[in-house]
Design a protein around this motif. Structure first.
Motif, PDB file in Angstrom:
ATOM      1  N   ARG A   2      28.870 -11.450 -27.571  1.00 20.30           N
ATOM      2  CA  ARG A   2      29.578 -11.339 -26.292  1.00 20.30           C
ATOM      3  C   ARG A   2      29.818 -12.717 -25.691  1.00 20.30           C
ATOM      4  NH1 ARG A   2      32.163  -7.341 -23.078  1.00 20.30           N
ATOM      5  NH2 ARG A   2      32.077  -7.999 -20.897  1.00 20.30           N
ATOM      6  N   GLY A   3      28.812 -13.579 -25.824  1.00 19.20           N
ATOM      7  CA  GLY A   3      28.961 -14.959 -25.393  1.00 19.20           C
ATOM      8  C   GLY A   3      29.021 -15.142 -23.891  1.00 19.20           C
ATOM      9  N   ALA A   4      29.946 -16.007 -23.448  1.00 23.35           N
ATOM     10  CA  ALA A   4      29.984 -16.447 -22.060  1.00 23.35           C
ATOM     11  C   ALA A   4      30.583 -15.417 -21.110  1.00 23.35           C
ATOM     12  CB  ALA A   4      30.776 -17.744 -21.952  1.00 23.35           C
ATOM     13  N   GLU A   5      31.256 -14.402 -21.620  1.00 24.27           N
ATOM     14  CA  GLU A   5      31.834 -13.382 -20.746  1.00 24.27           C
ATOM     15  C   GLU A   5      30.737 -12.428 -20.290  1.00 24.27           C
ATOM     16  OE1 GLU A   5      35.153  -9.763 -20.811  1.00 24.27           O
ATOM     17  OE2 GLU A   5      34.830 -11.007 -22.602  1.00 24.27           O
ATOM     18  N   PRO A   6      30.356 -12.425 -19.019  1.00 27.92           N
ATOM     19  CA  PRO A   6      29.239 -11.588 -18.579  1.00 27.92           C
ATOM     20  C   PRO A   6      29.518 -10.103 -18.799  1.00 27.92           C
ATOM     21  CG  PRO A   6      29.802 -13.215 -16.900  1.00 27.92           C
ATOM     22  CD  PRO A   6      30.913 -13.243 -17.913  1.00 27.92           C
ATOM     23  N   ARG A   7      28.500  -9.401 -19.246  1.00 33.21           N
ATOM     24  CA  ARG A   7      28.563  -7.940 -19.281  1.00 33.21           C
ATOM     25  C   ARG A   7      27.827  -7.461 -18.027  1.00 33.21           C
ATOM     26  NH1 ARG A   7      29.953  -4.297 -22.889  1.00 33.21           N
ATOM     27  NH2 ARG A   7      29.882  -5.752 -24.665  1.00 33.21           N
ATOM     28  N   TYR A   8      28.582  -7.087 -17.008  1.00 31.76           N
ATOM     29  CA  TYR A   8      27.969  -6.741 -15.730  1.00 31.76           C
ATOM     30  C   TYR A   8      27.384  -5.321 -15.758  1.00 31.76           C
ATOM     31  CZ  TYR A   8      29.957 -10.917 -13.573  1.00 31.76           C
ATOM     32  OH  TYR A   8      30.255 -12.216 -13.252  1.00 31.76           O
ATOM     33  N   PHE A   9      26.279  -5.198 -15.075  1.00 29.56           N
ATOM     34  CA  PHE A   9      25.578  -3.919 -14.948  1.00 29.56           C
ATOM     35  C   PHE A   9      26.517  -2.835 -14.431  1.00 29.56           C
ATOM     36  CE2 PHE A   9      23.089  -1.246 -11.918  1.00 29.56           C
ATOM     37  CZ  PHE A   9      22.346  -0.528 -12.852  1.00 29.56           C
ATOM     38  N   GLU A  10      27.338  -3.188 -13.468  1.00 27.68           N
ATOM     39  CA  GLU A  10      28.220  -2.208 -12.842  1.00 27.68           C
ATOM     40  C   GLU A  10      29.276  -1.653 -13.810  1.00 27.68           C
ATOM     41  OE1 GLU A  10      26.414  -4.658  -9.642  1.00 27.68           O
ATOM     42  OE2 GLU A  10      27.396  -5.098 -11.555  1.00 27.68           O
ATOM     43  N   ASP A  11      29.568  -2.397 -14.882  1.00 32.39           N
ATOM     44  CA  ASP A  11      30.626  -1.988 -15.803  1.00 32.39           C
ATOM     45  C   ASP A  11      30.128  -1.116 -16.951  1.00 32.39           C
ATOM     46  OD1 ASP A  11      32.341  -3.509 -14.258  1.00 32.39           O
ATOM     47  OD2 ASP A  11      32.227  -5.271 -15.570  1.00 32.39           O
TER      48      ASP A  11
END
Length: 423
Positions: A213-222
């Protein structure tokens, strides 16, 4: 004496007295007096370990990239403590317990069937890891395949040179009466996997789609409950994979595999670990992971992987998915089936829970490795903390306060002894 006859000699029954003696160790913590393959973490240690199990995540293998992340530099993959550890000095278990438990389960086949692990701190270049721990439980079971088995859970608390708890691992150790399973011959008719060009192309297609996934955050809300994680593939397993895993750092510290004169000296210290091969040459019993003939002589159709290797694969699945800003809080895995040379493991999973825990947005994941035969070889569960638009960045967890004080005491004793030796 043939190799099979040696295997029978190597393969003893479990003794009732050994079971009772094993219980004496429950609840006793002691320093872990093992130097693993790596004794101090470096950029190269991190990169080689990751590549050794097939992980090219730039957070682990590219220092320039890692410097741009929240960590400010490379951090080690979660399972690094299987390769990185330095002997902790300290007070041994009581002498009467040591004598009473000497030689437990000698000659009985031992293997790791799974592990529970919690992570608290990243491991960075310059860090050293030490450990203390002991047996938490001992249980006896019987099964059609293995006869009588003894299941023991060993806790190891991994601490860095600053006495910070990095990880806690609970390893499930199995001692089995493998001679009984060999006599029944179960699984011995299993044939090695073969592949067509089309099947290899299908596997390569999964590899081509993989990536961290790297630098693109995987946000909890998503993240949604029921959401499927992308498929990952590992295999087909080859002897080359086993060599890479060893070269990457899994040096099997307790037995210290080495070549030529190093191997000779090790054989003098641990003669029971060396069993003659078909040519009459003493070689490590551990070669069941790469030598079909030896593996077959103790009841397996062919050589197979290490449990720790699949655990690295399972954590790879999670770290790819969660991205640089996530944190793997805990993982439970079980090695239910062997992963033989030639087998391919497909890792799949889904989100099964979502909640707030200790100020973090966390998700629960159920996942598993499934072979090309359609058998689930390694079921697992995990909890991952993700960055949150509302809660902010992930906050690293804190260990139990009592255990934290024990870690400080163990490291203080280690330093006291080390400083005394250096005078």
């Amino acid at each position: 004496m043939t190799q099979t006859e040696q295997a029978r000699d190597f393969d003893h029954a479990i003794k009732d007295e050994d079971i009772e003696r094993a219980k004496l160790l429950i609840g006793i913590d002691a320093p872990i007096s093992i130097d693993e393959h790596h004794r101090e973490c470096s950029v190269d240690t991190i990169r080689q370990f990751a590549i050794g199990y097939g992980d090219d995540n730039p957070l682990f293998v590219d220092p320039d990239y890692a410097a741009t992340t929240r960590w400010g530099g490379p951090i080690a993959p979660p399972m690094i403590h299987s390769s990185l550890s330095k002997k902790m000095l300290g007070d041994p278990i009581p002498e009467d317990i040591r004598k009473a438990t000497k030689g437990l389960f000698s000659g009985v086949h031992l293997f790791v069937s799974g592990q529970d692990t919690e992570w608290f701190k990243p491991v960075r270049p310059g860090d050293q890891l030490f450990g203390f721990g002991g047996m938490e439980s001992t249980e006896v079971k019987t099964s059609e395949y293995a006869g009588r088995s003894v299941i023991r859970v060993r806790r190891a608390v991994r601490v860095n040179q600053r006495a910070e708890i990095v990880a806690i691992e609970r390893t499930i150790l199995i001692a089995t009466e493998r001679k009984k399973s060999r006599e029944r011959g179960k699984y011995m008719d299993l044939k090695p996997a073969t592949y067509t060009d089309e099947q290899i192309a299908e596997i390569d297609e999964i590899y081509a789609a993989e990536g961290a996934r790297g630098a693109e955050p995987r946000y909890f809300e998503d993240v949604e409950v029921g959401e499927a994680l992308p498929k990952m593939v590992k295999g087909p397993l080859t002897l080359t994979d086993m060599i890479c895993f060893h070269a990457g750092g899994y040096g099997f510290g307790p037995y210290g595999i080495g070549g030529t004169r190093v191997g000779y000296k090790n054989r003098q210290k641990k003669p029971k670990f060396y069993i003659k091969n078909a040519a009459g040459i003493p070689d490590v019993a551990q070669r069941l992971h790469w030598e079909n003939e030896w593996s077959q002589s103790i009841g397996n159709p062919m050589a197979y992987d290490y449990g720790i290797m699949r655990e690295c694969w399972l954590t790879h699945y999670l770290t790819d998915w969660m991205g640089d800003d996530g944190w793997l809080l805990r993982q439970h895995d079980e090695m239910r089936k062997f992963n033989y040379i030639g087998d391919t493991q497909f890792i799949t999973g889904e989100v099964v829970g979502k909640r707030i825990e200790n100020g973090n947005g966390v998700v629960d994941i159920e996942f598993r490795a499934t072979s090309q035969r359609g058998e689930i070889t390694a079921p697992a569960t995990a909890t991952v903390a993700l960055p949150s638009r509302e809660l902010g960045p992930v906050v690293l967890p804190e260990p139990d306060e009592e255990l934290r004080r024990k870690a400080i005491a163990f490291m203080a004793r280690h330093n006291e002894i080390a400083n005394g030796k250096n005078r």
